[in-house]
Structures are given as C-alpha cells and as structure tokens.
Scaffold this active site. Structure first.
Site, short mmCIF file in Angstrom:
data_model
loop_
_atom_site.label_atom_id
_atom_site.label_comp_id
_atom_site.label_asym_id
_atom_site.label_seq_id
_atom_site.Cartn_x
_atom_site.Cartn_y
_atom_site.Cartn_z
N HIS A 1 -21.07 -15.17 -52.55
CA HIS A 1 -19.79 -14.68 -52.04
C HIS A 1 -19.46 -15.22 -50.63
O HIS A 1 -18.86 -14.74 -49.77
CB HIS A 1 -20.14 -13.21 -51.89
CG HIS A 1 -20.10 -12.40 -53.25
ND1 HIS A 1 -18.93 -11.80 -53.84
CD2 HIS A 1 -21.28 -11.79 -53.63
CE1 HIS A 1 -19.57 -11.30 -55.05
NE2 HIS A 1 -20.69 -11.44 -54.86
N ASN B 1 -17.32 -5.42 -57.37
CA ASN B 1 -16.77 -6.80 -57.82
C ASN B 1 -15.22 -6.31 -58.77
O ASN B 1 -15.09 -5.13 -58.95
CB ASN B 1 -17.43 -7.38 -58.92
CG ASN B 1 -18.68 -7.86 -58.43
OD1 ASN B 1 -18.77 -8.53 -57.19
ND2 ASN B 1 -19.88 -8.54 -59.06
FE1 HDE Z 1 -24.56 -8.71 -54.00
N1 HDE Z 1 -25.19 -9.89 -52.31
N2 HDE Z 1 -26.26 -8.67 -54.69
N3 HDE Z 1 -23.81 -8.02 -55.74
N4 HDE Z 1 -22.48 -8.96 -53.18
C1 HDE Z 1 -24.48 -10.38 -51.09
O1 HDE Z 1 -25.03 -10.04 -49.06
C2 HDE Z 1 -27.42 -8.92 -53.88
C3 HDE Z 1 -24.54 -7.58 -56.71
C4 HDE Z 1 -21.44 -8.36 -53.90
O2 HDE Z 1 -17.65 -9.46 -48.78
C5 HDE Z 1 -25.16 -10.92 -50.22
O3 HDE Z 1 -23.93 -10.16 -47.13
C6 HDE Z 1 -28.43 -8.65 -54.97
C7 HDE Z 1 -23.65 -6.70 -57.63
C8 HDE Z 1 -20.46 -8.54 -52.82
O4 HDE Z 1 -19.48 -9.91 -47.61
C9 HDE Z 1 -26.57 -10.39 -50.59
C10 HDE Z 1 -28.16 -8.12 -56.03
C11 HDE Z 1 -22.51 -6.64 -56.94
C12 HDE Z 1 -20.69 -9.41 -51.87
C13 HDE Z 1 -26.54 -9.94 -52.15
C14 HDE Z 1 -26.59 -8.21 -55.86
C15 HDE Z 1 -22.49 -7.59 -55.88
C16 HDE Z 1 -22.16 -9.59 -51.91
C17 HDE Z 1 -25.15 -12.05 -49.83
C18 HDE Z 1 -28.76 -7.62 -57.28
C19 HDE Z 1 -21.15 -5.66 -57.68
C20 HDE Z 1 -20.00 -9.94 -50.74
C21 HDE Z 1 -24.31 -11.99 -48.59
C22 HDE Z 1 -29.53 -6.65 -56.91
C23 HDE Z 1 -21.40 -4.58 -57.54
C24 HDE Z 1 -19.89 -9.12 -49.83
C25 HDE Z 1 -24.37 -10.61 -48.05
C26 HDE Z 1 -18.90 -9.54 -48.66
C27 HDE Z 1 -23.15 -10.20 -51.43
C28 HDE Z 1 -27.40 -9.49 -52.84
C29 HDE Z 1 -25.89 -7.89 -57.33
C30 HDE Z 1 -21.58 -7.60 -54.96
C31 HDE Z 1 -27.53 -11.82 -50.62
C32 HDE Z 1 -30.09 -8.75 -54.48
C33 HDE Z 1 -24.19 -6.12 -58.55
C34 HDE Z 1 -18.97 -8.25 -53.12
O5 HDE Z 1 -27.26 -9.54 -49.79
#
Ligand code: HDE
Length: 702
Positions: free
Chosen positions: A90, A163
């Site tokens: 992202h 999302n």
């Molecule tokens: Fe994320 N995800 N994600 N994700 N995600 C990040 O956090 C992670 C997942 C989502 O505008 C990171 O700040 C793991 C689902 C958005 O700043 C990180 C898992 C969904 C954003 C991270 C998921 C998301 C992130 C990277 C599996 C939809 C951007 C930078 C368990 C519900 C937020 C940060 C923004 C960002 C980890 C799965 C949505 C690495 C470990 C499911 C919208 O922490």
C-alpha cells in the site's frame, strides 16, 4: 577551461526565477531577494538568521568548500534524510480529511459513541492506495485498493483499515509475507512493478486454493476503479459490537459511494497509466478543491453468533463474504471528504493506520487474519516512522484528551511535569487513573480446546463462493474476468502454472475453464484440482455485480469535447449547460491550447492540448468541428486515436457533421452510442454508461 574563464564562471550566481518579483540584482552579478512585508526571515533549524542561501562558504572563488559551513551541512543533512521507508504494501496512496456523520444509532448493539450519537460529526482522515506498487508507481494497475479510515472519536482513535474488495487472498496471517513477496517485483530482476501478471504471483496463487475467491474479484473490473470516489470499501473481517450490557453481536462494515461505482476497462486502464500516472490522485484532488466532495454511506451487516452458526461458510474466514441477500445492509451514516491535506508527507505519508486501534464498544473477532494484523501494523509503524512516539504526530494523535504514564523514547514531543510517572500512586491525586466502567472492554469469551497450528475445518471450502461470484456476474463482466485471466496467464512463462490455474477454475465453472483453455491455446483441460470438501451450489447474488449496481448518473464524471476554430458555438453552449447540470465536468480539447474562435466569432479558452489529452481521460466524448478543421484533423493521428479509443472503450460519442467526417476517417461505424449532438438528451443518457453491446464488435474477448 582556462583560469580566466573559470574565474568568470565562478562569479556567475544562479539566475533568479522570473516569477519572483522580489528578486533584484546586486553589483558584480550577485543577487539577493528583497523581503516583502509578509515574508519571515529565513533561518537555520535553530533560528539563526541566514544571510546567503545561494552560495556555500568557500576560500576564494576557485577554492574548496569549508567543513565549517554549518548552514550548508544542516541543509544537506536534513535533505539526505527526507525519505522514510515506504509502506511494505500500500505504498502508493492518497488521502483527505473529512467527517463521519451518524444517521442511525446502533445504541442497541454498541457503546461506541461514534456509532450511537446521531447527528454527531466525527473528524477523520481517509487514505486510498494500491497494494503492490512502490510509492512512485502509477495509480491504475489492476490491483485491490486500500480503503483506510482513521476516525478521531471522542473515545479515542478508531482505524477501519479495509480494501475495496470484501474478501482477501489468504486465511491466516502467517501466509501474508509469502503472498506479498509473490506479488511484488521478482527479487532477482526487480520487475514487474505494480502488476500481478507474472510467474511468482500466479505460482503462489495456483498453490493456494483459498485464494480462488479473491482471484475472481481481482480479475474483475473491481480492480480498475474509474475514480477513488467511485469504489466501495469493506472492513472485510467480522468485528464485534458490544453494548452497555456487555452483550456482543457480530458486524461487517461496508462503504458505499454516493455517486455509485464505475470502472474502466482494461485497454483503457493501460493507456491511462501512460497518459496520466496520477490519474486517481489528480481527479480526487480536483474534486475536493472544486467542492465536489467525495462521499460514502457507511453500512453494517449485523448478525448474532447463533445466526452465524447457520451460514453455509465460516464468517471468521476472510476469504468469504456474507451475501447481502443473507444479511441485508443497514446504512448508519455517511463519510464526506472535504479537505485536502496541507502537506502530503506530514499527513498522507505519516498517517499510521492500525487495525488494533479500536474504541470501547467495538471488539475484534477471532478471524486469524485479523489477529495477525493486530501485531503487524504497530510493528511496521515503528520501522517506518522510527519511534513509539509516532502516535504524537499531528495526523496520528487523537483529538480527544489523552493522558497516561508512558514516557520518553525517540523524538518525544511532550514535556510531562511532576514526579509521578506510574499508577497507582498516592503522590499525584490528579494523575490519570483507570476508567473501570467506561474504559475499553474486551468481550469475555470462553476459549478452550487443543493448542496447535490449526486451520479450522470450516475454512476448507475454497470454491463455492468463487463460483457464486462468477455466476452472479453479467455476461459482459464474465467476459472481462475470463479475458483478464487469459491476459495475466499469457504473461506467465511456466506452462505448469497455467495448467494448475485451469485445474482450479474447473471448480469455479467448467465453461470458464474452457474459455481460459481456448484463450491460452491449451487443447485439453487438466483434471480438476482435488477439493477438500464438496462444492456448494449457492444462489447467485446480484449485489455482487458491478454493472447492474452502477447509478444512473453522470455525477463526478467528465466529458471531453474536441473543437477547433469555427466549431459551432450554440452546440457547445447547450452541451456545456447540460453537462454542468448533470453534475459532470466538461473539458475543451483542441490541437493547441490558448483561445479558439468559434462559428459566431466569439472566443473560448481551450482546457487541454489534444496530443496530451487522449480520450481515456473522459467518460464520453463529443466532436464538434467545421469541415475545414475536420479535414485537417482527419490527418492527425492524435485526433484519430481520440475517437478510435473512445469507440473501442465503449463510450458515447456525440458528433456534428465535422465529427462524422473524423469518425469516417478513423474507419468507425455508427451505432446506438454514436449520437448527433442535436439529440442532446439522448447523448446525455448514453454518456452515463458504456455501450456494452459494442464490445463484441471491437475486441476479441475470452
Ligand atoms: Fe494490510 N498492511 N496486512 N491488509 N493494509 C499494511 O501497514 C498486513 C490486510 C491494508 O493507507 C502495512 O502501515 C498483514 C487485509 C491497508 O496506510 C502492514 C496482513 C487488509 C493498508 C500490513 C494484512 C489490509 C495496509 C504496510 C495479513 C484489508 C494501508 C504499511 C494478516 C482488510 C493503510 C502499514 C494505509 C497496510 C500488514 C492483510 C488492508 C505491513 C500482516 C486483509 C488498507 O502492516
């Protein structure tokens, strides 16, 4: 360079910017800026006034620069450290401020004030992003979009980090690093950027049956949003709402765009990426600046644990959705984004979302993907922002009072007073204490059973909802999904990966699998993948369609009008009025920017140059030319492409006689979507949608 010349050039200072009226020249070619009344003194970070911001400290004009120059060193050092690590996923995103207004109280279900105080406006910051690309990538790859909202509530910050697709690729957080490594640029070659059409992605997906439902969504036009304000958002996981009596119900959160959903089509999307890599960001910025504020409804799906037991799937599995036909949506409020950030870095880049940021009255569910996220986001903020004190950055700090005994750390910005930094204490009676009744309450769950690395049996059904999604789509959408698979898998170099995907698709739909095989030149379908359970026949869910759920409106959209000297003034006037009344924008395009003289001798200012503004930037086009201009433009590839692409992208095309000449030169047939501009009403109606029936005539789909 001889010495004389070198000396002369040493003396030449930087030229002043022509736009800066305050610049004046001193003697000998040096220049300085005269200060105006509203300018402040330029100083170092420690407040030392700076007398010369153009030249570093040197010995003689041709001598070395001195280490002593602390002004130079401070400036360069700060510059060297300007970048922070981009988000692991992202990274490419854009954000805006706004508010959430509650229209329906959920008092019966939750004690969270943000969801119970009708009429209350809660400030918020929302960020939309792509997942796979780096921060400098284009806005429009085929990709899921992040939809993250930080509510600054009276009871602390609540981050709903979702999302634009209601399901996810994987069921357990432990697979996330593998998924992301597979999706990102391949590590040995550093490409492709922001694309799933490559071997490592499809290799991983083909070995991950649970990803099939999400694979259907990402191959659909949902991953090609026309605008950030024309896409839905989903919290994905089930959360819990907890009321004042500590009773829990489950909830799923949905965002629905006020002006409805719209998507682009693939060929158009690819061309937009070249024409304007900032397409979404620019459009979003402009809408807010114009006061055309992006708006969404917040809706919830509420259900009890007992109801959940009856669902034909496990709602704790993030690869599943709850069809609206099973649990209807209840609209509870609206989000309006009405303020662009002052500073992209300070706000959009430094905003730190964490799904673990909850407020009293909301609680987590046991979704194993959510559970892993509760750890990941805080951890990643420490790496990106460098300190546990990232919470103190203005964009991350709560807007309600907050106080505790946490202290110190890198970049501590607060300066607490007094001798007490612990609790309980007797020495500072006014120091912060626990709020036993109103504080955050974790639902008292009874959990017992065997400890282990467990995947629930109820998570074993990987194909039923993938099949339901596909069968719920219109024939146009099915063709787009099939063609997207063929496009992506044609880019894959290893044939066994293609075959493995076909083996999965046989469970989604035999006809789809056959279409893909034909499209990929595979003579015989492989045997179907082994499914861990019987695939259920679920009723199609019309709510999952995109086209059928588009709104009958032109609001927020754009009409491009190609004109030239001599174009018909009354037609332009009538069209402009109709487009503005419909809540859309009209842009005038011509071979040259500047003024154009119309049929009646009046002049109009042109908005954009034809060569730099292809028709992919618009939802519908109009061509209004006199015959001389039409003849000239018929020999211009940019004009031919303008109409040819609009036609191939199924857009309504309004024409006068000159427009008809250009269409003829482009070899285009007229059809129901090519409309004489005198029939303005008919054109305006056609502009709201695409001419789906045209598609079979302009492109070969799988
Ligand atoms: Fe994320 N995800 N994600 N994700 N995600 C990040 O956090 C992670 C997942 C989502 O505008 C990171 O700040 C793991 C689902 C958005 O700043 C990180 C898992 C969904 C954003 C991270 C998921 C998301 C992130 C990277 C599996 C939809 C951007 C930078 C368990 C519900 C937020 C940060 C923004 C960002 C980890 C799965 C949505 C690495 C470990 C499911 C919208 O922490």
């Amino acid at each position: 360079m001889n010495k004389e010349k070198q000396k002369a050039s040493d003396k030449v200072a930087l030229p002043p910017s022509p736009s800066d009226a305050t610049i004046s020249f001193g003697s000998g070619g040096e220049w300085h800026q005269a200060k105006t009344a509203d300018q402040s003194d330029l100083t170092s970070n420690l407040g030392v006034p700076i007398s010369d911001n153009q030249n570093s400290l040197r010995i003689t004009p041709s001598g070395p620069t001195l280490l002593e120059d602390f002004i130079l060193r401070e400036k360069i050092t700060h510059f060297d450290h300007e970048r922070i690590p981009e988000r692991v996923v992202h990274a490419r995103g854009t954000g805006a401020h706004g508010y959430f207004e509650l229209t329906h109280s959920l008092q019966q279900y939750t004690s969270a004030k943000v969801l119970t105080e009708v009429g209350q406006q809660t400030p918020l910051f929302a960020r939309f992003s792509t997942v796979a690309g780096g921060s400098g990538s284009a806005d429009t790859p085929r990709d899921a979009r992040g939809f993250a909202v930080k509510f600054y509530t009276k009871q602390g910050n609540w981050d709903l980090v979702g999302n634009n697709i209601p399901v996810f690729f994987i069921q357990d957080a432990i697979k996330f690093p593998d998924l992301v490594h597979a999706i990102k640029m391949e590590p040995d070659r550093g490409f492709p950027q922001a694309a799933t059409a490559h071997d490592t992605f499809w290799d991983f997906i083909s070995l991950t049956p649970e990803a099939m439902h999400m694979a259907m969504w990402i191959m659909s036009d949902r991953t090609l949003p026309r605008s950030l304000r024309m896409m839905e958002g989903f919290g994905i996981h089930s959360f819990k709402l907890i009321n004042d009596d500590h009773e829990a119900s489950f909830v799923k959160f949905h965002w629905r765009p006020k002006i409805g959903m719209q998507s682009t089509i693939w060929d158009e999307t690819v061309k937009i990426a070249g024409a304007d890599p900032d397409f979404h960001r620019r459009e979003f910025f402009q809408a807010i600046i114009d006061g055309d504020f992006p708006e969404w409804e917040l809706a919830v799906q509420l259900f009890t644990p007992e109801q959940a037991e009856q669902f034909p799937f496990d709602h704790l599995d993030a690869t599943k959705l709850i069809p609206e036909e099973l649990v209807p949506l209840l609209v509870v409020g609206r989000m309006v984004l009405n303020r662009w950030p002052d500073n992209f870095f300070a706000e959009t880049e430094q905003v730190a979302f964490c799904p673990s940021h909850l407020v009293p009255g909301i609680d987590f569910s046991n979704d194993p993907l959510l559970q892993g996220r509760l750890f990941s986001y805080l951890d990643t903020q420490l790496s990106r922002l460098g300190s546990t004190n990232f919470q103190q950055l203005p964009i991350n700090a709560p807007k309600c009072p907050y106080a505790n005994h946490q202290r110190d750390g890198h970049m501590q910005m607060t300066q607490p007073t007094g001798r007490v930094s612990y609790e309980p204490n007797t020495l500072a009676t006014d120091s912060p204490r626990e709020q036993v009744h109103s504080g955050f309450y974790s639902m008292a769950n009874e959990e017992n059973g065997v400890k282990g690395r467990i995947r629930a049996e109820s998570f074993a059904d990987h194909y039923s909802q993938a099949r339901q999604f596909y069968l719920s789509q219109s024939s146009y959408e099915q063709a787009h999904i099939a063609s997207a698979f063929v496009f992506e898998l044609s880019k894959v170099e290893h044939p066994h990966i293609r075959l493995a995907m076909l083996a999965h698709m046989r469970h989604v739909d035999e006809d789809l699998a056959q279409r893909l095989a034909t499209g990929l030149g595979i003579a015989q379908l492989p045997p179907a993948m082994i499914s861990a359970c019987t695939i259920q026949i679920l009723k199609p869910s019309p709510a999952l369609q995109l086209i059928a759920n588009m709104k009958d409106t032109l609001q927020g959209r754009a009409v491009g009008v190609l004109i030239d000297h001599g174009s018909d003034q009354p037609s332009i006037d009538a069209l402009t009025k109709a487009v503005i009344e419909a809540g859309a924008k009209l842009k005038l395009i011509a071979q040259k920017i500047g003024n154009t003289t119309l049929s009646d001798g009046s002049t109009l200012i042109i908005d954009a140059q034809l060569a730099g503004t292809p028709s992919v930037m618009f939802d519908a086009i109009v061509v209004l030319l006199d015959q001389t201009s039409a003849a000239r433009l018929s020999k211009d590839a940019a004009a031919i492409d303008f109409v040819r692409d609009a036609y191939a992208h199924l857009k309504a095309i309004g024409i006068d006689q000159g427009g008809a000449t250009l269409l003829q030169a482009a070899g285009l047939q007229t059809d129901a979507g090519v409309i004489a501009i005198q029939q303005l009403k008919q054109f305006m109606a056609a502009a709201k949608t695409r001419q789906w029936d045209r598609e079979a005539r302009v492109r070969t789909l799988a």
